[in-house]
Design an enzyme around this catalytic site. Structure first.
Site, PDB file in Angstrom:
ATOM      1  CE  LYS A  75      54.964  26.418  53.304  1.00 20.53           C
ATOM      2  NZ  LYS A  75      55.195  26.066  51.896  1.00 20.53           N
ATOM      3  CG  ASP A  94      58.741  30.662  51.249  1.00 23.22           C
ATOM      4  OD1 ASP A  94      59.870  31.050  51.647  1.00 23.22           O
ATOM      5  OD2 ASP A  94      58.082  31.282  50.399  1.00 23.22           O
TER       6      ASP A  94
END
Ligand code: SF4
Length: 179
Positions: A75, A94
């Site tokens: 991420k 996320d």
């Protein structure tokens, strides 16, 4: 909160060496408001050390190198690659991207890496970076975790998890969780 903290943090610490020079407890104090500050400070120190030792003090520009840094998973690496280097290597998943991917029926995986893979198949590579931003913005503005504003959502006629009254279309309500 991170955006508030980093305003002063980035003025005080400009290089990896600056983080390494911080007195014991000083960095923790500077990032305390962000929560989990002990773990974050540990990662920042480890990451800074690795940048100095292995990358000449510079942030590397490949996924393989970035995910070797302490505290950095796909991420964060995707965010850095997209924002700093203009590279579409993947899609940052996320909490918003994960939730919206479920609700919109893009993925039914729990593992963010698998959600990312599903999204990478669904969207063309040159849109990967913007897909993440679009889903995050939509999650913040409309598709809230606890109280999604389905009635005013522009895609409610396409969304399997919509709670808006049906308008005669063939919407199929999602049977999986909607949060
Ligand atoms: S219709 Fe509701 S659940 Fe679906 S994306 Fe819009 S706000 Fe989220």
């Amino acid at each position: 909160m991170v955006n508030i903290i980093t305003k002063d943090l980035f003025k005080k610490y400009k290089t990896p060496q600056d983080y390494l020079k911080a007195a014991p407890g000083e960095l923790e104090k500077d990032i305390k408001a962000s929560g989990f500050f002990n773990q974050k400070a540990k990662s920042i120190r480890g990451l800074s050390q690795k940048l100095v030792d292995e990358f000449g003090g510079e942030v590397p520009s490949t996924m393989e190198e970035l995910i070797r840094l302490p505290g950095v998973a796909r991420k964060t690496a995707n965010v850095v690659l997209g924002n700093a280097f203009g590279k579409n290597e993947g899609i940052a998943v996320d909490t918003h991207v994960h939730r919206l991917s479920w609700r919109l029926g893009f993925s039914d995986h729990d593992d963010p890496n698998k959600v990312e893979k599903d999204l990478m198949v669904l969207f063309p590579r040159n849109r990967w970076f913007s897909v993440s931003h679009l889903l995050i913005n939509h999650g913040r503005a409309i598709c809230d975790a606890r109280a999604p504003k389905c009635i005013e959502c522009p895609v409610n006629d396409l969304c399997p998890a919509s709670r808006a009254p049906a308008t005669g279309g063939s919407r199929k309500r999602a049977s999986r969780r909607s949060s």
